[in-house]
Design a protein around this motif. Structure first.
Motif, mmCIF file in Angstrom:
data_model
loop_
_atom_site.group_PDB
_atom_site.id
_atom_site.type_symbol
_atom_site.label_atom_id
_atom_site.label_comp_id
_atom_site.label_asym_id
_atom_site.label_seq_id
_atom_site.Cartn_x
_atom_site.Cartn_y
_atom_site.Cartn_z
ATOM 1 N N LEU A 163 76.377 42.776 3.860
ATOM 2 C CA LEU A 163 77.460 41.875 4.261
ATOM 3 C C LEU A 163 76.941 40.710 5.107
ATOM 4 C CD1 LEU A 163 80.297 44.405 5.185
ATOM 5 C CD2 LEU A 163 79.986 43.155 3.042
ATOM 6 N N PHE A 164 75.949 40.978 5.948
ATOM 7 C CA PHE A 164 75.368 39.933 6.785
ATOM 8 C C PHE A 164 74.208 39.221 6.093
ATOM 9 C CE2 PHE A 164 77.188 42.399 10.421
ATOM 10 C CZ PHE A 164 77.835 41.362 11.064
ATOM 11 N N GLU A 214 69.258 29.295 9.937
ATOM 12 C CA GLU A 214 68.816 29.274 8.538
ATOM 13 C C GLU A 214 69.999 28.989 7.614
ATOM 14 O OE1 GLU A 214 67.062 33.032 7.744
ATOM 15 O OE2 GLU A 214 65.372 32.761 9.135
ATOM 16 N N ARG A 215 71.141 29.659 7.864
ATOM 17 C CA ARG A 215 72.286 29.546 6.966
ATOM 18 C C ARG A 215 72.993 28.197 7.098
ATOM 19 N NH1 ARG A 215 72.814 35.315 6.389
ATOM 20 N NH2 ARG A 215 70.586 35.822 6.417
ATOM 21 N N ILE A 216 73.054 27.677 8.316
ATOM 22 C CA ILE A 216 73.804 26.433 8.509
ATOM 23 C C ILE A 216 73.088 25.256 7.850
ATOM 24 C CG2 ILE A 216 72.809 25.605 10.697
ATOM 25 C CD1 ILE A 216 75.741 25.115 11.621
ATOM 26 N N ASN A 217 71.787 25.415 7.651
ATOM 27 C CA ASN A 217 71.004 24.367 6.991
ATOM 28 C C ASN A 217 70.789 24.642 5.508
ATOM 29 O OD1 ASN A 217 70.479 22.632 9.279
ATOM 30 N ND2 ASN A 217 69.179 24.278 10.079
ATOM 31 N N SER A 226 76.820 33.051 6.911
ATOM 32 C CA SER A 226 77.045 31.781 6.233
ATOM 33 C C SER A 226 78.510 31.367 6.319
ATOM 34 C CB SER A 226 76.606 31.873 4.769
ATOM 35 O OG SER A 226 76.722 30.621 4.132
ATOM 36 N N LEU A 227 79.420 32.329 6.137
ATOM 37 C CA LEU A 227 80.842 32.024 6.227
ATOM 38 C C LEU A 227 81.197 31.445 7.595
ATOM 39 C CD1 LEU A 227 82.371 35.164 4.444
ATOM 40 C CD2 LEU A 227 82.439 32.811 3.603
ATOM 41 N N MET A 228 80.670 32.061 8.658
ATOM 42 C CA MET A 228 80.966 31.567 10.002
ATOM 43 C C MET A 228 80.271 30.233 10.275
ATOM 44 S SD MET A 228 81.218 34.884 12.536
ATOM 45 C CE MET A 228 79.682 35.686 12.069
ATOM 46 N N ALA A 229 79.042 30.094 9.789
ATOM 47 C CA ALA A 229 78.276 28.876 10.066
ATOM 48 C C ALA A 229 78.902 27.638 9.417
ATOM 49 C CB ALA A 229 76.837 29.051 9.587
ATOM 50 N N HIS A 230 79.593 27.834 8.302
ATOM 51 C CA HIS A 230 80.118 26.686 7.556
ATOM 52 C C HIS A 230 81.619 26.473 7.727
ATOM 53 C CE1 HIS A 230 76.448 25.542 5.367
ATOM 54 N NE2 HIS A 230 76.147 26.833 5.393
ATOM 55 N N SER A 231 82.296 27.332 8.481
ATOM 56 C CA SER A 231 83.736 27.178 8.651
ATOM 57 C C SER A 231 84.057 26.326 9.885
ATOM 58 C CB SER A 231 84.399 28.548 8.823
ATOM 59 O OG SER A 231 85.742 28.399 9.259
#
Length: 413
Positions: A163-164, A214-217, A226-231
């Protein structure tokens, strides 16, 4: 069928004055001796005030209808001061969406909800099934093993790592952080101070912060970070809020399901006639899963704080009072659940339980929890595996997570 209070074993709860009864003592849960306490409160004082406890004064709400009344009224009973009976010192406080009201609560909750939505669960089922088969195939034969470690923790921790999108080789860190997060510091224990707890959880924050950057970029994808980084609702969180939401998601995805996995095997051992029903009629698996979750009640309580003066169960609750909803007691309320002290996989209205809560804070991952339990029991029956519990379960001394540290099991010959 009605179980008598003496069936629970000797206990001081039937002889001490009600004003002195504190059901929150962790040792009661470790010794599994809290049942008579809750039975007495449901009969004699369903909304009970405890003036003196290690956690300060609090109200215990112990009957099903009263719990639902509190849980569904977030305006009168707020989660913003915390969701456990323990008061966290201000300097160690971590916000999270379960400790928020509208509209911010819904914005953050909706950010991560797609990962446990129907489409995602459909995709996850085959992965869960392959992992369950591998775990069951790898269990020792002809020797006892700890079911908690080898099955319950392993399956749920693998799921959390997915999930993470967390490095799989480090997945047991998730279990460790979860255990630390739900531990109230106590002298003489491994976590003996709030500072020590915060130091360990800061390591969790540091690890996940690397994943965040890593995910936000990178392009958005379907994992929790990724869901949290992009919301827009979560990408500007302060570090303490990020940590708070991490803890919420880790504990919610770990402790609850893993203890129902252990409880399920234990209950089938204690009630062999129910196991025989399941073997004879595998269509009962979904019903059995709901009964396992009710009978285990993996989260023993949730706390609210009165935001206004209110009346519950005829008692005057004052603004600022700590109100504890004992799900573990409400799930044994005979007014709502017939023969509630017995484990019956084919009972009527089997989904009518409190284990997932109600209202705006109803458990986000409840369908994923049910899916993991369902697949596990489908695969146990398919493989015709018999398990024998060969020793007493070791329970944890927690009034929040109702769980186990060990269950010795052997595969039946």
């Amino acid at each position: 069928m009605t179980r008598r209070s003496e069936d629970y074993g000797a206990d001081d709860s039937c002889v001490i004055p009600l004003s002195k009864l504190d059901v929150s003592e962790g040792d009661r849960f470790r010794d599994d001796s809290m049942w008579a306490c809750f039975e007495r409160l449901r009969k004699e004082d369903p909304v009970h005030y405890c003036q003196d406890s290690a956690h300060g004064p609090y109200w215990s709400v112990t009957k099903y209808r009263d719990i639902v009344a509190v849980d569904t009224n977030h305006k009168a009973f707020s989660s913003e001061q915390g969701v456990t009976i323990v008061d966290v010192p201000d300097e160690h406080w971590t916000p999270s969406f379960i400790k928020m009201g509208p509209p911010k609560h819904a914005e953050q909750r909706n950010t991560v909800s797609p990962i446990v939505g129907p489409e995602s669960l459909t995709k996850l089922e085959s992965l869960i099934r392959s992992r369950v088969r591998a775990i069951l195939a790898g269990l020792p034969r002809n020797e006892a093993f700890n079911w908690v470690d080898m099955v319950s923790i392993e399956l749920t921790t693998q799921m959390l790592a997915t999930l993470f999108d967390f490095p799989f080789e480090d997945r047991r860190l998730l279990t460790y952080w979860s255990d630390v997060a739900v531990t109230a510091p106590k002298a003489g224990h491994a976590i003996d101070s709030w500072d020590k707890r915060s130091t360990i959880l800061s390591e969790c924050l540091e690890y996940f912060s690397r994943l965040w950057y890593e995910r936000i970029n990178a392009e958005p994808r379907l994992d929790l970070i990724s869901l949290m980084a992009h919301s827009p609702a979560t990408r500007l969180m302060e570090p303490s809020e990020f940590l708070g939401n991490l803890i919420l998601l880790i504990v919610g995805g770990n402790d609850t399901t893993r203890n129902s996995i252990t409880g399920g095997l234990l209950f089938m051992s204690q009630y062999p006639s129910e196991l025989r029903k399941l073997i004879d009629n595998p269509k009962l698996i979904s019903s059995a899963v709901s009964e396992i979750i009710r009978y285990q009640t993996p989260i023993a309580h949730m706390r609210r704080t009165a935001a206004i003066d209110s009346i519950i169960g005829g008692k005057q609750i004052r603004k600022g009072d700590k109100v504890v909803m004992w799900y573990i007691s409400g799930n044994r309320d005979e007014e709502i659940i017939e023969d509630a002290d017995y484990f019956m996989i084919d009972r009527k209205n089997v989904r009518q339980h409190l284990s997932f809560g109600f209202g705006i804070h109803r458990c986000l991952g409840r369908h994923l929890a049910e899916l993991q339990l369902r697949v596990l029991w489908e695969e146990i029956l398919s493989a015709q595996l018999g398990f024998e519990v060969v020793g007493e379960p070791e329970r944890i001394a927690s009034n929040f997570v109702h769980g186990y540290s060990a269950l010795p099991v052997q595969i039946a010959a």
